[in-house]
Design a protein around this motif. Sequence first.
Motif, PDB file in Angstrom:
ATOM      1  N   VAL A 122       0.865  -1.177   0.000  1.00 37.86           N
ATOM      2  CA  VAL A 122       0.000   0.000   0.000  1.00 37.86           C
ATOM      3  C   VAL A 122       0.901   1.226   0.000  1.00 37.86           C
ATOM      4  CG1 VAL A 122      -1.795   1.255   1.235  1.00 37.86           C
ATOM      5  CG2 VAL A 122      -1.777  -1.245   1.276  1.00 37.86           C
ATOM      6  N   ILE A 123       0.939   1.932  -1.142  1.00 43.60           N
ATOM      7  CA  ILE A 123       1.805   3.094  -1.286  1.00 43.60           C
ATOM      8  C   ILE A 123       1.132   4.052  -2.272  1.00 43.60           C
ATOM      9  CG2 ILE A 123       3.181   2.028  -3.118  1.00 43.60           C
ATOM     10  CD1 ILE A 123       5.643   3.449  -1.904  1.00 43.60           C
ATOM     11  N   THR A 124       1.243   5.333  -1.981  1.00 44.79           N
ATOM     12  CA  THR A 124       0.637   6.322  -2.865  1.00 44.79           C
ATOM     13  C   THR A 124       1.603   6.692  -3.988  1.00 44.79           C
ATOM     14  OG1 THR A 124       1.479   8.223  -1.636  1.00 44.79           O
ATOM     15  CG2 THR A 124      -0.647   7.308  -0.918  1.00 44.79           C
ATOM     16  N   GLU A 125       1.050   7.290  -5.016  1.00 40.97           N
ATOM     17  CA  GLU A 125       1.890   7.716  -6.140  1.00 40.97           C
ATOM     18  C   GLU A 125       2.929   8.740  -5.693  1.00 40.97           C
ATOM     19  OE1 GLU A 125       1.411   9.589 -10.620  1.00 40.97           O
ATOM     20  OE2 GLU A 125      -0.318   8.668  -9.644  1.00 40.97           O
TER      21      GLU A 125
END
Length: 47
Positions: A16-19
Amino acid sequence: MIRNMGDVLAICPPYVITESEIDALVDGIRSALDGAAAANSRVGRVA
């Protein structure tokens, strides 16, 4: 996690990682590699 595998850097980001976090990760790696290349070229290690 980043690990060296010979001529390859293996990047293992969290699932789970954002751009924007990916951008920061890549920018940090780029900055570190650019700094290492510049330091090595000053002492004649990199052509």
